[in-house]
Design an enzyme around this catalytic site. Structure first.
Site, PDB file in Angstrom:
ATOM      1  N   TYR A  58      34.909  32.828  35.884  1.00  0.00           N
ATOM      2  CA  TYR A  58      35.402  34.197  36.069  1.00  0.00           C
ATOM      3  C   TYR A  58      34.402  35.057  36.844  1.00  0.00           C
ATOM      4  O   TYR A  58      33.204  34.934  36.639  1.00  0.00           O
ATOM      5  CB  TYR A  58      35.628  34.817  34.684  1.00  0.00           C
TER       6      TYR A  58
ATOM      7  N   TRP B  96      33.852  38.599  39.959  1.00  0.00           N
ATOM      8  CA  TRP B  96      34.302  39.468  41.049  1.00  0.00           C
ATOM      9  C   TRP B  96      33.888  38.974  42.429  1.00  0.00           C
ATOM     10  O   TRP B  96      34.186  39.614  43.431  1.00  0.00           O
ATOM     11  CB  TRP B  96      33.804  40.899  40.823  1.00  0.00           C
TER      12      TRP B  96
HETATM   13  P1  PGD Z   1      29.739  40.638  39.078  1.00  0.00           P
HETATM   14  O1  PGD Z   1      28.470  41.376  38.917  1.00  0.00           O
HETATM   15  O2  PGD Z   1      30.726  41.193  40.040  1.00  0.00           O
HETATM   16  O3  PGD Z   1      30.338  40.587  37.621  1.00  0.00           O
HETATM   17  O4  PGD Z   1      31.740  40.427  35.616  1.00  0.00           O
HETATM   18  P2  PGD Z   1      31.449  39.645  36.984  1.00  0.00           P
HETATM   19  O5  PGD Z   1      30.839  38.334  36.612  1.00  0.00           O
HETATM   20  O6  PGD Z   1      32.655  39.641  37.831  1.00  0.00           O
HETATM   21  O7  PGD Z   1      29.413  39.125  39.429  1.00  0.00           O
HETATM   22  C1  PGD Z   1      29.808  38.505  40.586  1.00  0.00           C
HETATM   23  C2  PGD Z   1      28.766  37.487  40.995  1.00  0.00           C
HETATM   24  O8  PGD Z   1      29.283  36.753  42.090  1.00  0.00           O
HETATM   25  C3  PGD Z   1      27.465  38.093  41.460  1.00  0.00           C
HETATM   26  O9  PGD Z   1      26.384  37.481  40.817  1.00  0.00           O
HETATM   27  C4  PGD Z   1      27.446  37.806  42.978  1.00  0.00           C
HETATM   28  O10 PGD Z   1      26.160  37.613  43.517  1.00  0.00           O
HETATM   29  C5  PGD Z   1      28.264  36.536  43.047  1.00  0.00           C
HETATM   30  N1  PGD Z   1      28.928  36.327  44.348  1.00  0.00           N
HETATM   31  C6  PGD Z   1      29.378  37.265  45.204  1.00  0.00           C
HETATM   32  N2  PGD Z   1      29.948  36.694  46.277  1.00  0.00           N
HETATM   33  C7  PGD Z   1      29.869  35.361  46.096  1.00  0.00           C
HETATM   34  C8  PGD Z   1      30.290  34.247  46.885  1.00  0.00           C
HETATM   35  O11 PGD Z   1      30.854  34.356  47.964  1.00  0.00           O
HETATM   36  N3  PGD Z   1      30.051  33.011  46.386  1.00  0.00           N
HETATM   37  C9  PGD Z   1      29.412  32.820  45.204  1.00  0.00           C
HETATM   38  N4  PGD Z   1      29.232  31.577  44.803  1.00  0.00           N
HETATM   39  N5  PGD Z   1      28.986  33.860  44.451  1.00  0.00           N
HETATM   40  C10 PGD Z   1      29.216  35.118  44.888  1.00  0.00           C
HETATM   41  C11 PGD Z   1      32.497  41.583  35.589  1.00  0.00           C
HETATM   42  C12 PGD Z   1      33.194  41.713  34.226  1.00  0.00           C
HETATM   43  O12 PGD Z   1      32.251  42.284  33.282  1.00  0.00           O
HETATM   44  C13 PGD Z   1      34.388  42.557  34.262  1.00  0.00           C
HETATM   45  S1  PGD Z   1      35.516  42.319  35.544  1.00  0.00           S
HETATM   46  C14 PGD Z   1      34.680  43.466  33.302  1.00  0.00           C
HETATM   47  S2  PGD Z   1      36.046  44.490  33.424  1.00  0.00           S
HETATM   48  C15 PGD Z   1      33.910  43.563  32.062  1.00  0.00           C
HETATM   49  N6  PGD Z   1      33.453  44.890  31.841  1.00  0.00           N
HETATM   50  C16 PGD Z   1      32.544  45.107  30.868  1.00  0.00           C
HETATM   51  C17 PGD Z   1      32.397  46.363  30.191  1.00  0.00           C
HETATM   52  O13 PGD Z   1      33.082  47.354  30.480  1.00  0.00           O
HETATM   53  N7  PGD Z   1      31.454  46.450  29.249  1.00  0.00           N
HETATM   54  C18 PGD Z   1      30.674  45.418  28.899  1.00  0.00           C
HETATM   55  N8  PGD Z   1      29.772  45.576  27.935  1.00  0.00           N
HETATM   56  N9  PGD Z   1      30.800  44.246  29.515  1.00  0.00           N
HETATM   57  C19 PGD Z   1      31.686  44.042  30.475  1.00  0.00           C
HETATM   58  N10 PGD Z   1      31.780  42.831  31.100  1.00  0.00           N
HETATM   59  C20 PGD Z   1      32.827  42.494  32.013  1.00  0.00           C
END
Ligand code: PGD
Length: 826
Positions: free
Chosen positions: A158, A160
């Site tokens: 999972y 973003w």
């Molecule tokens: P990001 O920081 O977007 O968080 O959690 P999510 O894991 O989606 O992580 C994306 C990762 O992908 C980054 O490390 C980035 O470097 C990597 N990445 C980007 N592009 C690429 C690519 O092209 N290839 C590869 N291999 N990697 C890539 C988000 C999640 O957190 C979500 S959606 C929600 S809604 C939740 N919200 C909360 C919250 O409100 N409160 C708490 N306490 N915790 C939450 N967690 C959840």
């Protein structure tokens, strides 16, 4: 209704905001694929000039000097609202913590069968060649597949990731896993885990990712706008595809309007402040009680729409019994509600009548359902809105996506580009809510990952069925950061010691990459060609995302990596269809091109589009600007029934009732959470809210210089009410230890009078930086809030995450604190 100015109706035009880009001193781009065929034409890199690209945080104009990015800025502005995320592309590309080469954990490299998994997170790293890494991954994957079948391989992965319909890392991983025999995946998401499961029972649709009554209609017709637990100023900075920032434009118009705007929230957040709205501070986790108090008052004063309830809803009488306390002897009156939610009775009554007597749009966020019993919040909003009787009327009812991806921005008329698919046989466009596609052989609810890893064979209830956790031995993660996003980090560390192999494709040395056995270095989206649309609901622009600079170090595209893995399994041809990334991109564009042609409009041919360095922008037809959600249903409930068993809004659901769950009944119910401010025998003092950050996308951008603008004492900030801080002897800028029975973090104090007393806020997304690496229970130096949150399901119905159900203690930290080191090479 006010007519929208449609001078440009029916004509498609290329946006001309971007002046011609000097493609001088061109460097040829190497096609880095080991295996796929060469594109018919390839992108040429700009040595000096400007390149248009896109990120989740919008269309960006990059300035290139001597083949390096020197500046990043918004491509266009739609309002006076500042999007802080748009200026840091160069920090990402040239970050100190880029993963430079394929790396393998020392003990794993020595013996994958006895790799000392307890050393994950602290072992040494050994550089290996790309070819060696590919062979190692493929070999171990084959072994797990032979031993345990597809069930033993978790590739739910999972996250973003980055924008772009080609390099959609999660879909690319799924495509690979499906091509070689399947995998265990995950159900749902962290955003709307509870609401997306209960809403189909109530409304017959997922609701949270649907187009909203259009903003122009709200501006025209709503008298009252209630923003319920949402912070549009923050969350509209980003979008699942790329934000079109049109929501900002409408927010600015809302500010200028003379509507009554109310924010129900434990915090007077940026949106409430910007709109100069009335702030109704509420105790976290008690919105259902407040809504029930309002409902009770409407019922008792006979101010509710009986005709609407009769014609359009099912089961109000069962709910009414509960509201009046016929069975449990507890009337959910305003006195009862006030005691729970901390809002005085007069305000509760006033709110209820204001909303009944005026055309009211309830714009609800999702944080309120990211809590234990989170299913109840959105069900109760629908119930309250049904009593108000304005659903399906212009400017009335509710909207669950105004704060996300610019919901409510009218949909343009044009074409939608295609995207890479998760199976080689499917042809669906995976651009939209691709993460919700059910592509895996076996799945369990996404936020149960730690539980699943720790308890193979355990049977859980889920939405009326039973799910048995598989025995997972191989984890492949791309495009996500679970060591930051998942609740209760210490339990996750324990869980991640279970599988034999963990592989992570990452750009940076994130806390998740550090927990892996094999790490593959990945390109940023500025080092590869891609394509996206902006505006998940508006479909306003098609944006070329041309490679802006050379790949850094030994970084590869995820596509390259999976092509080479597919080659090891003898399925490269199936996987890649012999296409380069650019050939796929051309195909995705062609899909939109054909749709546009079919409706009698036109856009440039692909080559012209690709070389123009400009977006294609579509027009919005007037009828879309006048869209009113549920108008059809209101107009004719017989011919336009909802997809529920009764065809109506289900205030009582027989289906849910028959599931016989103790934590989700047949009608909206108030359940007391395990941890909240009003509980007896609290073992911690403050309610913790974990909002989405203002200056990050989850954990993305935490490793850029933008952090300097918000970090306090070089840690993630903790926001504390001034009076609470005084009672604890904490001053602005102090280092604070935030702790509970699950763990502890360091954070920097920011004192405020915009938080309700007894509430503290630490935003999600700060990278986990344990004092002692790999050790369970050690303090996080950078302030990853999920060290403190609870890893429990919302209920047996949805099994969503409960990240806003936690109590913490705070104290001034007086010892010498170790500096953070998470943003350096390990
Ligand atoms: P990001 O920081 O977007 O968080 O959690 P999510 O894991 O989606 O992580 C994306 C990762 O992908 C980054 O490390 C980035 O470097 C990597 N990445 C980007 N592009 C690429 C690519 O092209 N290839 C590869 N291999 N990697 C890539 C988000 C999640 O957190 C979500 S959606 C929600 S809604 C939740 N919200 C909360 C919250 O409100 N409160 C708490 N306490 N915790 C939450 N967690 C959840």
């Amino acid at each position: 209704m006010r007519k929208i100015d449609q001078k440009r109706r029916g004509v498609l035009k290329l946006a001309v905001l971007f002046a011609a880009v000097p493609f001088v001193d061109v460097v040829s781009n190497r096609t880095n694929l080991l295996a796929a065929t060469v594109s018919r034409f390839s992108t040429t890199l700009v040595t000096n000039g400007e390149v248009l690209t896109a990120a989740h945080w919008g269309m960006l104009k990059l300035t290139i000097k001597d083949v390096k990015i020197v500046k990043s800025e918004p491509y266009q502005k739609t309002s006076d609202i500042f999007n802080s995320l748009q200026y840091y592309t160069q920090d990402l590309v040239y970050a100190k913590d880029r993963i430079k080469y394929p790396m393998v954990r020392k003990s794993y490299l020595e013996n994958p069968n006895s790799s000392k998994p307890e050393l994950r997170g602290k072992d040494e790293w050994v550089r290996v060649s790309y070819e060696e890494a590919i062979k190692l991954i493929a070999g171990e994957l084959k072994k797990t597949r032979e031993d345990r079948g597809a069930e033993g391989i978790f590739a739910g992965s999972y996250g973003w990731k980055s924008s772009g319909n080609m390099h959609n890392s999660r879909v690319l991983l799924h495509r690979f896993m499906n091509t070689i025999g399947g995998f265990t995946g995950s159900l749902g998401d962290y955003s709307t885990g509870a609401a997306q499961v209960i809403m189909p029972h109530v409304l017959g649709t997922i609701e949270v990712y649907e187009q909203q009554t259009s903003w122009p209609v709200v501006l025209e017709s709503s008298k009252v706008v209630v923003i319920w637990g949402a912070n549009l100023m923050r969350t509209l900075k980003i979008s699942w595809t790329s934000t079109d920032e049109q929501g900002f434009k409408y927010l600015q118009e809302l500010k200028k309007s003379n509507k009554q705007i109310i924010c129900i929230d434990p915090e007077k957040n940026e949106t409430c402040t910007y709109l100069d709205a009335k702030w109704v501070p509420i105790t976290p986790g008690t919105d259902v009680a407040l809504m029930m108090g309002m409902a009770y008052h409407l019922l008792k004063t006979d101010n509710y729409d009986k005709v609407f309830l009769d014609e359009y809803t099912e089961g109000f009488d069962e709910f009414k019994e509960y509201l009046l306390g016929k069975k449990d002897k507890v009337a959910k009156d305003t006195k009862w509600a006030s005691k729970i939610c901390g809002i005085d009775e007069a305000t509760i009554k006033e709110l209820a009548l204001l909303m009944y007597n005026n055309r009211t749009m309830i714009m609800a966020g999702w944080g309120i359902q990211r809590a234990q019993y989170g299913e109840q919040t959105h069900w109760m909003i629908v119930t309250l809105a049904s009593m108000l009787g304005q659903i399906g009327l212009a400017g009335g009812g509710f909207g669950f996506s105004y704060h996300y991806s610019n919901g409510g921005v009218p949909t343009a008329k044009g074409g939608k580009i295609g995207g890479i698919t998760s199976t080689i046989t499917s042809t669906q466009n995976t651009g939209g809510s691709s993460w919700l596609e059910k592509t895996a052989k076996f799945s369990f609810p996404v936020a149960r990952i730690a539980d699943a890893l720790l308890n193979p064979g355990k049977v859980i209830e889920h939405n009326g069925s039973k799910i048995t956790y598989p025995d997972i031995d191989f984890v492949y993660w791309v495009g996500g950061n679970p060591m930051v996003h998942h609740q209760d980090t210490n339990t996750l560390v324990k869980a991640l010691r279970k599988p034999k192999t963990i592989v992570v494709n990452e750009i940076f040395w994130t806390p998740t990459a550090r927990m892996a056995d094999i790490v593959m270095p990945v390109t940023t989206s500025y080092e590869r060609d891609d394509i996206t649309m902006s505006g998940d609901y508006s479909n306003l622009n098609i944006i070329p995302m041309k490679q802006a600079v050379e790949r850094q170090n030994e970084a590869k595209d995820d596509y390259d990596i999976f092509c080479d893995l597919a080659k090891e399994f003898g399925v490269l041809k199936d996987y890649s269809q012999n296409k380069t990334a650019l050939e796929w991109i051309e195909e995705f564009y062609l899909s939109a091109y054909n749709q546009v042609e079919n409706i009698g409009l036109n856009i440039p041919k692909f080559k012209e589009f690709w070389e123009a360095n400009k977006p294609v922008t579509f027009e919005v037809p007037q009828e879309n600007a006048e869209f009113v959600r549920y108008a059809d249903y209101r107009e004719d409930p017989i011919l336009e029934p909802l997809g529920t068993p009764s065809g109506k809004i289900e205030i009582f659901s027989k289906v849910i009732e028959n599931m016989n769950y103790d934590d989700c009944k047949g009608h909206p119910t108030w359940f007391e959470p395990d941890e909240w401010l009003g509980m007896k025998n609290k073992d911690a003092e403050f309610a913790l809210i974990t909002s989405h950050p203002d200056h990050r996308l989850h954990s993305q951008l935490n490793n850029t210089s933008l952090r300097e603008k918000y970090a306090v004492a070089n840690r993630e900030p903790i926001f504390i009410n001034k009076k609470d801080a005084k009672s604890k002897g904490i001053k602005d800028g102090d280092l604070v230890r935030v702790y509970n029975k699950r763990g502890e973090i360091l954070a920097g104090a920011v004192l405020t009078d915009k938080l309700k007393r007894g509430v503290v806020r630490v935003d999600e997304g700060a990278w986990y930086d344990p004092l002692e690496r790999g050790k369970i229970g050690t303090i996080c130096l950078n302030g990853n809030v999920n060290v403190l949150t609870k890893d429990i399901p919302t209920s047996k119905l949805a099994n969503g995450n409960s990240s806003n159900t936690a109590l913490v203690n705070i104290e001034k930290y007086t010892k010498k604190a170790k500096d953070i080191s998470i943003f350096k090479q390990p």
